[in-house]
Design an enzyme around this catalytic site. Structure first.
Site, mmCIF file in Angstrom:
data_model
loop_
_atom_site.group_PDB
_atom_site.id
_atom_site.type_symbol
_atom_site.label_atom_id
_atom_site.label_comp_id
_atom_site.label_asym_id
_atom_site.label_seq_id
_atom_site.Cartn_x
_atom_site.Cartn_y
_atom_site.Cartn_z
ATOM 1 N N ASN A 162 0.793 -1.237 0.000
ATOM 2 C CA ASN A 162 0.000 0.000 0.000
ATOM 3 C C ASN A 162 0.829 1.292 0.000
ATOM 4 O O ASN A 162 0.326 2.342 -0.378
ATOM 5 C CB ASN A 162 -1.009 0.005 1.161
ATOM 6 C CG ASN A 162 -0.357 0.044 2.513
ATOM 7 O OD1 ASN A 162 0.808 -0.322 2.666
ATOM 8 N ND2 ASN A 162 -1.086 0.485 3.523
ATOM 9 N N GLU A 258 5.504 -3.802 11.951
ATOM 10 C CA GLU A 258 4.395 -2.843 11.833
ATOM 11 C C GLU A 258 3.271 -3.612 11.168
ATOM 12 O O GLU A 258 3.383 -3.962 9.988
ATOM 13 C CB GLU A 258 4.750 -1.698 10.888
ATOM 14 C CG GLU A 258 5.812 -0.752 11.347
ATOM 15 C CD GLU A 258 5.936 0.433 10.371
ATOM 16 O OE1 GLU A 258 6.486 1.453 10.793
ATOM 17 O OE2 GLU A 258 5.500 0.342 9.212
ATOM 18 N N CYS A 292 -3.054 1.094 7.059
ATOM 19 C CA CYS A 292 -3.079 0.490 8.392
ATOM 20 C C CYS A 292 -3.779 1.425 9.367
ATOM 21 O O CYS A 292 -4.449 0.998 10.296
ATOM 22 C CB CYS A 292 -1.660 0.191 8.866
ATOM 23 S SG CYS A 292 -0.604 1.641 8.929
#
Ligand code: NAP
Ligand code: G3H
Length: 484
Positions: A162, A258, A292
């Site tokens: 992304n 992450e 996210c």
């Protein structure tokens, strides 16, 4: 054609300073999620080829150690300049490779240029300390420890689809300023964009072997690279599922993770609803919710829910949807599987009694922005990360229940609290089990020098310019013992 790819748009990997196609000839075809058009081919690396890259990385370490920090910084400044010059060209690739809208694509490239400069500056201000032995009982001033930060060695950077430019650079640049060499394994869909970032860094003057790439499917080659004995640190951004797997197999190699999120926006009864509605819509639907940090649930009380839902509806109906080249906000999802999952979540919620306010429309992998009201805890959308443009509203009796539901999630990336009462905001913020609480703003990563971290299933370790440099270096103590 540039040296990055040949006339057939077959991209090589950067290996020891050269763009190389592999002898094995195994390639992966990358097509666009926008219209299925051909974008290019990338190499599918073999184990032997991974071994070769890691070998060069080890050799690169001593070479990089000889480059003074101000010179390392100069290379990053130059790369930032090249990225800005190439912003439109790279944004065109991003738009087609990952279906990111034009404005966000250009902004990702420019943000990355800023990130490189800021990281170069932070690297230049790295300093060590001297600790005197006399501070500890029984110690002596004749003992002095000189402590400074040194590199860990070879950093394996694994980035998601992304943000192929920004989330590759957020690992590469701090690792390099810390003195490490880096091997980038980009997401397969997004690899071509990421290779353009690497090209800018190479063109800026990085010596061979300092930054290299390995492309190929994570499911096929990932475990081999991650468990390689000569990888000294793994810096991963991606799904919680893959992150968990990596943490199981990585054994004693330190890693920073992450991962996914289920960021909640808690809207209190005294909030500025007009502001909250606009801000939340932006936070939930930019890049079609494939962030996210996207707002992934609203938790509020009956007293304001009807009004808030009406305001959200008006704004969502106006969101431009379609082809990323047409300056829209909501674009096709990265693949059909993601759209199937989004559809499943919507149908599951409607089937269990959620009220559909707007959306629930799909054309191939293009999912229209969807607002669901009266979502309850038995619905999948209350807990799953959709990574698509779906926003559920959960109604609660009070803010104690809101905090309880927010914290019941397996994730702990960020949360937002919308209220005019700063005391209430702080009290709630203290109770939320997340890395960051945003007061009166949507959840978001930047500015990129802030600490960025997830707790629980959202991650391990802290990113953000100086935090990332710290994570990818270690203290080295040299103790001098003076004689009387
Ligand atoms: P993903 O499927 O987990 O993939 C992430 C990266 O891991 C890709 O490069 C992938 O390669 C690679 N990979 C897969 N299996 C591997 C293995 N066994 N060993 C080594 N590498 C492996 O995630 P994604 O779909 O790209 O990204 C979306 C997810 O990332 C969401 O959950 C989102 O929340 C999360 N994310 C989190 C943050 C954050 O900062 N917390 C930021 C962005 C995204 P392939 O592409 O070849 O499979
Ligand atoms: O997808 C995760 C990114 O780190 C989110 O960054 O909040 O700037 O979109 P962002």
């Amino acid at each position: 054609m540039s040296e990055l790819c040949n006339e057939k748009h077959t991209y090589g990997n950067l290996i020891n300073g050269r763009w190389a196609e592999y002898a094995s000839g195994n390639v992966i075809t990358i097509t666009s999620p926008v219209d299925g058009s051909f974008i290019g081919e990338i190499q599918a690396v073999s184990k032997e080829e991974v071994d070769e890259v890691i070998r060069y990385s080890k050799e690169g370490l001593s070479l990089w150690a000889c480059v003074p920090i101000f010179e390392k910084a100069r290379i990053l400044y130059k790369a930032a300049e090249l990225l800005e010059e190439r912003a439109e060209e790279i944004a065109d690739i991003l738009m087609m490779e990952i279906a990111k809208d034009r404005k966000s694509s250009v902004s990702e490239v420019k943000r990355t240029a800023d990130f490189l400069r800021f990281t170069a500056d932070a690297g230049k201000s790295l300093e060590g300390i001297a600790v005197s032995g006399e501070n500890f009982p029984g110690g002596s001033r004749n003992k002095i420890s000189y402590v400074r930060r040194v590199p860990l060695g070879t950093v394996l950077a694994i980035s998601p689809f992304n943000y192929p430019i920004n989330l590759s650079a957020s690992k590469i640049a701090p690792a390099l300023m810390g003195g490490n060499t880096v091997i980038l394994k980009p997401a397969t869909q997004g690899a071509i964009s990421a290779l353009h970032l690497v090209k800018a860094l190479q063109d800026a003057g990085l010596p061979g072997g300092v930054l290299q790439t390995v492309t190929g499917k994570g499911s096929e080659i990932g475990d081999y690279i991650v468990t390689h004995e000569n990888i000294n640190f793994i810096n991963f951004t991606g799904s919680t599922e893959v992150g968990r797997h990596l943490s199981k197999i990585s054994c004693m190699t330190p890693l920073l993770l992450e991962l996914g999120g289920k960021d909640a926006a808690l809207v209190l009864e005294d909030a500025d609803l007009t502001y909250a509605a606009s801000n939340i819509v932006e936070g939930a639907f930019s890049y079609s919710g494939q962030r996210c940090t996207a707002v992934k649930r609203i938790i509020t009380t009956d007293k304001v829910a009807d009004q808030l839902v009406e305001m959200l509806k008006t704004r969502i109906e106006k969101l431009p949807v379609g082809d990323p080249r047409d300056n829209v906000v909501v674009t096709p999802l990265i693949d059909q599987k993601s759209a199937d999952f989004a559809e499943f979540l919507i149908q599951d919620a409607i089937g269990k009694g959620a009220e559909l306010i707007v959306g629930n429309k799909r054309e191939g992998n293009l999912v229209y922005p969807t607002l669901l009201d009266k979502v309850t805890v038995d619905m999948e959308i209350a807990w799953k990360e959709p990574f698509s443009p779906i926003l559920p509203v959960i109604r609660v009796k009070d803010m104690d229940e809101a905090v309880e539901i927010a914290n019941r999630s397996e994730y702990g990336l960020q949360s937002s609290v919308f209220t005019k009462d700063i005391n209430k905001a702080f009290r709630i913020a203290e109770k939320l089990e997340v890395g960051t609480v945003q007061i009166n703003n949507k959840t978001e990563r930047g500015p990129d020098h802030f600490p960025f971290l997830g707790v629980k299933a959202s991650g391990m370790g802290t990113q953000g310019v100086k935090y990332s440099i710290e994570a990818m270096t270690r203290p080295k103590a040299i103790t001098i013992n003076l004689t009387e």
